[in-house]
Structures are given as C-alpha cells and as structure tokens.
Write an enzyme that holds these catalytic residues in place. Structure first.
Site, PDB file in Angstrom:
ATOM      1  CE1 TYR A  73      90.387  33.740  97.625  1.00 55.46           C
ATOM      2  CE2 TYR A  73      89.034  32.739  95.852  1.00 55.46           C
ATOM      3  CZ  TYR A  73      89.878  33.765  96.452  1.00 55.46           C
ATOM      4  OH  TYR A  73      89.852  35.202  95.823  1.00 55.46           O
ATOM      5  CE  LYS A  98      88.253  37.811  98.731  1.00 58.81           C
ATOM      6  NZ  LYS A  98      89.159  38.796  99.071  1.00 58.81           N
ATOM      7  CB  THR A 116      86.506  36.211  94.227  1.00 57.98           C
ATOM      8  OG1 THR A 116      86.129  35.259  93.224  1.00 57.98           O
ATOM      9  CG2 THR A 116      86.042  35.608  95.686  1.00 57.98           C
ATOM     10  CG  ASP A 117      84.039  34.914  89.625  1.00 59.14           C
ATOM     11  OD1 ASP A 117      84.857  34.605  90.171  1.00 59.14           O
ATOM     12  OD2 ASP A 117      84.007  35.163  88.448  1.00 59.14           O
ATOM     13  CD  GLU A 118      87.185  31.051  92.714  1.00 61.09           C
ATOM     14  OE1 GLU A 118      87.236  30.423  93.761  1.00 61.09           O
ATOM     15  OE2 GLU A 118      88.132  31.199  91.882  1.00 61.09           O
TER      16      GLU A 118
HETATM   17  P1  NAD Z   1      97.824  37.764  95.565  1.00 63.65           P
HETATM   18  O1  NAD Z   1      98.046  36.446  96.324  1.00 63.65           O
HETATM   19  O2  NAD Z   1      98.755  38.008  94.404  1.00 63.65           O
HETATM   20  O3  NAD Z   1      98.266  39.057  96.835  1.00 63.65           O
HETATM   21  C1  NAD Z   1      97.734  38.863  98.076  1.00 63.65           C
HETATM   22  C2  NAD Z   1      98.561  39.930  98.913  1.00 63.65           C
HETATM   23  O4  NAD Z   1      98.140  39.986 100.305  1.00 63.65           O
HETATM   24  C3  NAD Z   1      99.912  39.496  98.990  1.00 63.65           C
HETATM   25  O5  NAD Z   1     100.930  40.711  98.749  1.00 63.65           O
HETATM   26  C4  NAD Z   1     100.170  39.156 100.316  1.00 63.65           C
HETATM   27  O6  NAD Z   1     101.575  39.192 101.130  1.00 63.65           O
HETATM   28  C5  NAD Z   1      99.273  40.038 101.314  1.00 63.65           C
HETATM   29  N1  NAD Z   1      98.615  39.336 102.430  1.00 63.65           N
HETATM   30  C6  NAD Z   1      98.162  37.973 102.488  1.00 63.65           C
HETATM   31  N2  NAD Z   1      98.035  37.948 103.816  1.00 63.65           N
HETATM   32  C7  NAD Z   1      98.006  39.236 104.301  1.00 63.65           C
HETATM   33  C8  NAD Z   1      97.789  39.617 105.919  1.00 63.65           C
HETATM   34  N3  NAD Z   1      97.383  38.948 106.887  1.00 63.65           N
HETATM   35  N4  NAD Z   1      98.216  41.114 106.183  1.00 63.65           N
HETATM   36  C9  NAD Z   1      98.738  41.832 105.117  1.00 63.65           C
HETATM   37  N5  NAD Z   1      98.973  41.431 103.811  1.00 63.65           N
HETATM   38  C10 NAD Z   1      98.601  39.981 103.650  1.00 63.65           C
HETATM   39  O7  NAD Z   1      96.327  38.118  95.588  1.00 63.65           O
HETATM   40  P2  NAD Z   1      95.634  38.887  94.354  1.00 63.65           P
HETATM   41  O8  NAD Z   1      95.214  37.963  93.357  1.00 63.65           O
HETATM   42  O9  NAD Z   1      96.100  40.336  93.954  1.00 63.65           O
HETATM   43  O10 NAD Z   1      94.206  39.003  95.091  1.00 63.65           O
HETATM   44  C11 NAD Z   1      93.962  40.299  95.669  1.00 63.65           C
HETATM   45  C12 NAD Z   1      92.478  40.379  96.029  1.00 63.65           C
HETATM   46  O11 NAD Z   1      91.500  40.179  94.951  1.00 63.65           O
HETATM   47  C13 NAD Z   1      91.984  39.139  96.987  1.00 63.65           C
HETATM   48  O12 NAD Z   1      91.375  39.511  98.062  1.00 63.65           O
HETATM   49  C14 NAD Z   1      91.501  38.243  96.034  1.00 63.65           C
HETATM   50  O13 NAD Z   1      90.434  37.380  96.903  1.00 63.65           O
HETATM   51  C15 NAD Z   1      90.567  39.028  95.191  1.00 63.65           C
HETATM   52  N6  NAD Z   1      90.388  38.921  93.790  1.00 63.65           N
HETATM   53  C16 NAD Z   1      91.433  37.931  93.109  1.00 63.65           C
HETATM   54  C17 NAD Z   1      91.063  37.802  91.684  1.00 63.65           C
HETATM   55  C18 NAD Z   1      92.078  37.112  90.908  1.00 63.65           C
HETATM   56  O14 NAD Z   1      91.737  36.719  89.751  1.00 63.65           O
HETATM   57  N7  NAD Z   1      93.338  36.964  91.267  1.00 63.65           N
HETATM   58  C19 NAD Z   1      89.706  37.955  91.314  1.00 63.65           C
HETATM   59  C20 NAD Z   1      88.794  38.493  91.746  1.00 63.65           C
HETATM   60  C21 NAD Z   1      89.206  38.913  93.395  1.00 63.65           C
HETATM   61  O1  DAU Z   2      87.072  34.115  89.839  1.00 61.25           O
HETATM   62  C1  DAU Z   2      88.025  34.804  90.560  1.00 61.25           C
HETATM   63  C2  DAU Z   2      89.180  33.973  91.226  1.00 61.25           C
HETATM   64  O2  DAU Z   2      90.080  33.562  89.892  1.00 61.25           O
HETATM   65  C3  DAU Z   2      89.818  34.550  91.996  1.00 61.25           C
HETATM   66  O3  DAU Z   2      88.977  34.930  93.251  1.00 61.25           O
HETATM   67  C4  DAU Z   2      90.995  33.774  92.892  1.00 61.25           C
HETATM   68  O4  DAU Z   2      91.848  34.494  93.795  1.00 61.25           O
HETATM   69  C5  DAU Z   2      91.896  33.354  91.625  1.00 61.25           C
HETATM   70  O5  DAU Z   2      92.860  32.551  92.262  1.00 61.25           O
HETATM   71  C6  DAU Z   2      91.094  32.928  90.600  1.00 61.25           C
HETATM   72  O6  DAU Z   2      90.763  31.315  90.902  1.00 61.25           O
HETATM   73  P1  DAU Z   2      90.692  30.173  89.910  1.00 61.25           P
HETATM   74  O7  DAU Z   2      90.836  28.689  90.665  1.00 61.25           O
HETATM   75  O8  DAU Z   2      89.473  30.443  88.733  1.00 61.25           O
HETATM   76  O9  DAU Z   2      92.164  30.367  89.255  1.00 61.25           O
HETATM   77  P2  DAU Z   2      93.324  29.499  88.663  1.00 61.25           P
HETATM   78  O10 DAU Z   2      94.214  30.322  87.995  1.00 61.25           O
HETATM   79  O11 DAU Z   2      93.930  28.774  89.945  1.00 61.25           O
HETATM   80  O12 DAU Z   2      92.585  28.578  87.831  1.00 61.25           O
HETATM   81  C7  DAU Z   2      91.939  28.813  86.740  1.00 61.25           C
HETATM   82  C8  DAU Z   2      91.266  27.625  86.009  1.00 61.25           C
HETATM   83  O13 DAU Z   2      92.653  27.043  85.369  1.00 61.25           O
HETATM   84  C9  DAU Z   2      90.578  26.569  86.986  1.00 61.25           C
HETATM   85  O14 DAU Z   2      89.714  26.173  86.364  1.00 61.25           O
HETATM   86  C10 DAU Z   2      91.468  25.570  87.379  1.00 61.25           C
HETATM   87  C11 DAU Z   2      92.405  25.420  85.990  1.00 61.25           C
HETATM   88  N1  DAU Z   2      93.934  25.241  86.336  1.00 61.25           N
HETATM   89  C12 DAU Z   2      94.445  25.825  86.992  1.00 61.25           C
HETATM   90  C13 DAU Z   2      95.776  25.695  87.151  1.00 61.25           C
HETATM   91  C14 DAU Z   2      96.544  26.476  88.202  1.00 61.25           C
HETATM   92  C15 DAU Z   2      94.315  24.181  85.421  1.00 61.25           C
HETATM   93  O15 DAU Z   2      93.715  23.461  84.550  1.00 61.25           O
HETATM   94  N2  DAU Z   2      95.781  23.842  85.784  1.00 61.25           N
HETATM   95  C16 DAU Z   2      96.587  24.517  86.548  1.00 61.25           C
HETATM   96  O16 DAU Z   2      97.613  24.139  86.743  1.00 61.25           O
END
Ligand code: NAD
Ligand code: DAU
Length: 352
Positions: A158, A162, A133-135
């Site tokens: 988190y 990562k 992730t970019d985080e």
């Molecule tokens: P998500 O939380 O929707 O899904 C995670 C999945 O992993 C779930 O199905 C969960 O059951 C499974 N899981 C958790 N722990 C596990 C374990 N110990 N063994 C096997 N399975 C397990 O997450 P997502 O948003 O789909 O993110 C997927 C990946 O992409 C993550 O690695 C996250 O860091 C990365 N990522 C997410 C975003 C985003 O915006 N959502 C952006 C950049 C990178």
């Molecule tokens: O940048 C990539 C990341 O994006 C991934 O690595 C993470 O898995 C994914 O959860 C996401 O992280 P963020 O923290 O950016 O996403 P989130 O949806 O939780 O929040 C997006 C922005 O909105 C953040 O600035 C916090 C704000 N927010 C979020 C929630 C849930 C609010 O203001 N109110 C809310 O209720």
C-alpha cells in the site's frame, strides 16, 4: 468558483471532504464525484447533497484508470481542479493482494496526471492535488518526527504504491510544469470510515462482544487526526498552497494502539452505562502484521506556519463524536459490511 473533480468521493475521507465543501466553505463551488464503487464505497453517504444541490453536485461511476471516460467527464463539467482521494487504502488488504493497489494507486494516478498534461497542452490548466499519506516515510524508531524532507521509505505494498504515485506527481511538476500539490496526512478517524480500520473495528467489536484483535505487542504508535481537520487542511492547500510543494498534515496526537483501545473502552462504557472491563476483557493479542511500521509521527509545522492551518478537534471530542456516529448509524454499518468485507475477514483471519 472552482469546478472540482473529487475522486473516491464515496469513501471515508472523500465523503467527508465533499460534505465539508458544501457545509463549511463559502462560494458556489461545483463538485463532480468520480468513484468506481469498490467495497469501501457507499454512494448513499452523499444522497442528501445529491438531492438538495442538483446543480452543484454530480456523481459519475468511473474508474480513474479509464482515461477516456475521465477525459469526457473533465470536458463535460469543465473541471478546473482535481483532488485525488481514490485509492485502495487498507494495508492488510495490500499484503494479501497488492494488484489492485498497483492498478488504482499508481496507474490510476498516472492516468489523471496524463489528462492534466493533455488539457494543459490544449491551453486549459487544471490544478491537481494528490492526497497522500505519512506511511510513505516508513517507520520511526526513536522520538523523531517526519518532516516533508524525510526520505520516502515505504514498508507495505500500500505505502509503496502511494509513494510511487507521489513520485509521479513530483516528476510531472518538474518535467511538464503541471500545477500540482501533495499532502501527506497521518491516521484519520471519524464518521463513514469503513469498519476494517482500527477505530471503527474496535468500536463495533466492543458493542457486539467480539474479540479485539491487537497486532503484535500493541505498542505500535499512530498519530491520529479527526477527518474534518484533514479536509480543512486540503481545502487550505487548494487555495493557498504553493505549486510543487508537499505539506504534512497531522494533529500532534500519538497513541499506542493498546492505550487507544483502552481509551475507546472508557468512552463506550460512559455512553452505554456498562463497565470498562466488559470491553477490555475482549482484547486478544494476535499475530503481528508483516512489515508492521512501529511508529508514525508527523511534523506539520510547514502547513501551520505557511498556511496558518490548525486543527479544530481535540482527540477526546473527535472520538466522542465518532463513537456517537457509529452508535447512531448501525444500519450504515450493516450495509457496508454486507459487501465482500466478511469474506475478506474470513480469509485474513484464517491466515493469522
Ligand atoms: P477509502 O478506502 O475509504 O475510500 C477509497 C474510495 O476510492 C472508495 O470510495 C473507492 O470506491 C474509491 N476507489 C477505489 N479505487 C478507485 C478507482 N480505481 N477509481 C475510482 N474510485 C476508486 O479510503 P480513505 O480512507 O477515504 O482514503 C482516501 C485517500 O486518503 C487515499 O488516497 C488514502 O491513501 C489517503 N489517506 C488516508 C488516510 C486514512 O487514515 N484513512 C490517511 C492519509 C491519507
Ligand atoms: O497513516 C495513514 C494511514 O493510516 C493511511 O494511509 C491508511 O490508508 C490507513 O488505513 C491507515 O493505515 P494503518 O495501517 O495505520 O491503519 P489501520 O487502521 O489498519 O491500523 C492502525 C494500527 O492498528 C496499526 O498499527 C495496525 C493496528 N491494528 C489494526 C487493525 C485493523 C490492530 O492492532 N488490529 C486491527 O484489527
């Protein structure tokens, strides 16, 4: 033809990746989906594929930290590629309780890397891709962008977990010469996203007339990409990415949270025939997330120039598709919410 172990395939991006592979990619690839089924998973997401492609898609319920079980799965299905999506992914949850993040995101990745190393010693090469992730880069203050050479500076448990996983991957490439790549993507949105994340939470709260909690002043910036574009980028890296390299993925699409919520209100007003104000009047400024990163912005020139990747969805199209998906899948929402999500919301909001 690849024999791919996808971890976390029942979550948001994993589900979309598996669907992308079967619907958009040519070739008779085999996918084994390993998922522990946490609150964020819904195995029913892939029921259609399980039924239609019983010789090419398999599901195994397992924890990626269960090294013996994963070894047997790699052996049984003769896996040659691992794409590691499995993670605890929600920043707010990591602030309340970091332990699961350390266990899955760090130890889990370590276990997979150890298995890749073990199979390599036995003469079997497994390609490993870490979905990051970019985080991990931390927060931007000015107008600059993160490139792949930016130092890691994570803010939350988190993002620190990562970042730790990425560093382990890099160390295994350097030390053991395992064939691995890393991708670092910006915020994803689209179908099947668990409704704790900003976009689905806001869509559903608007529909249900609930308050829209905006953290802090709402001027934090995220860089949004439609999930299918993330999936196509990962697939491209698996085919053409250079071993040992990291690739940023992003769509040059920065939005302040507040503006994004207002845009969502416009789309929902169009779709439901209601007034925008019916939705925007629900906005509430709440206590800020501790350590809240101010701005993320990804420079994705490397993957665009070297691998010729390009996104296919502009933001308006992607958001409209996403709103439609949630409007048409309210039963899916009910199901995933019936887990421990409501309990979590209760605890989280009691502390705000
Ligand atoms: P998500 O939380 O929707 O899904 C995670 C999945 O992993 C779930 O199905 C969960 O059951 C499974 N899981 C958790 N722990 C596990 C374990 N110990 N063994 C096997 N399975 C397990 O997450 P997502 O948003 O789909 O993110 C997927 C990946 O992409 C993550 O690695 C996250 O860091 C990365 N990522 C997410 C975003 C985003 O915006 N959502 C952006 C950049 C990178
Ligand atoms: O940048 C990539 C990341 O994006 C991934 O690595 C993470 O898995 C994914 O959860 C996401 O992280 P963020 O923290 O950016 O996403 P989130 O949806 O939780 O929040 C997006 C922005 O909105 C953040 O600035 C916090 C704000 N927010 C979020 C929630 C849930 C609010 O203001 N109110 C809310 O209720």
């Amino acid at each position: 033809m690849k024999r791919i172990l996808v971890t976390g395939g029942c979550g948001f991006i994993g589900t979309n990746f598996i669907k992308f592979l079967f619907n958009n990619v040519s070739g008779e690839h085999t996918v084994v989906n390993v998922d522990k089924l946490t609150y964020a998973a819904n195995p029913e997401n892939l029921m259609d594929i399980e039924q239609n492609l019983p010789t090419r898609y398999f599901f195994e319920k397992a924890d990626i930290s269960d090294i013996e079980k994963i070894e047997k799965i790699i052996d049984k299905y003769e896996i040659d590629t691992i794409v590691n999506f499995a993670a605890e992914s929600h920043v707010d949850r990591s602030i309340i309780g970091p332990q699961d993040f350390i266990q899955t995101n760090i130890i889990g990745t370590f276990c997979l890397l150890e298995l890749v190393r073990k199979f390599q010693k036995m003469g079997k090469e497994i390609r490993f891709h870490q979905v990051s992730t970019d985080e991990v880069y931390g927060s931007l203050q000015g107008s600059e962008f993160f490139s792949e050479t930016a130092p890691y500076n994570p803010s939350s448990p988190y993002s620190a977990s990562k970042a730790s996983a990425d560093l382990l991957v890099k160390s295994y490439v350097n030390t053991y010469k395992i064939p691995a790549t890393i991708s670092l993507c910006s915020n994803n949105y689209g179908p099947y996203q668990f409704p704790e994340k900003l976009i689905p939470l806001m869509i559903l709260n608007m529909l249900e007339g609930k308050e829209l909690p905006v953290y802090g002043d709402g001027l934090h910036i995220r860089d949004w990409l439609f999930v299918e574009d993330h999936c196509s980028a990962i697939w491209m890296i698996l085919q053409e990415g250079k071993i040992g390299e990291s690739y940023n993925i992003g769509g040059n699409n920065q939005w302040e949270n507040l503006k994004l919520i207002q845009f969502l209100a416009t789309i929902l007003a169009e779709k439901t025939g209601r007034n925008i104000e019916d939705f925007t009047k629900l906005i509430r400024f709440v206590k800020d997330r501790p350590g809240h990163d101010r701005r993320y912005a990804i420079n994705s020139d490397k993957i665009r120039n070297e691998l010729r990747w390009k996104e296919s969805f502009d933001f308006t199209t992607g958001l409209r598709l996403t709103v439609d998906w949630y409007l048409n899948n309210l039963d899916w929402v009910e199901k995933v919410r019936s887990g421990d999500y409501l309990k979590w919301i209760e605890i989280n909001y009691r502390n705000r």
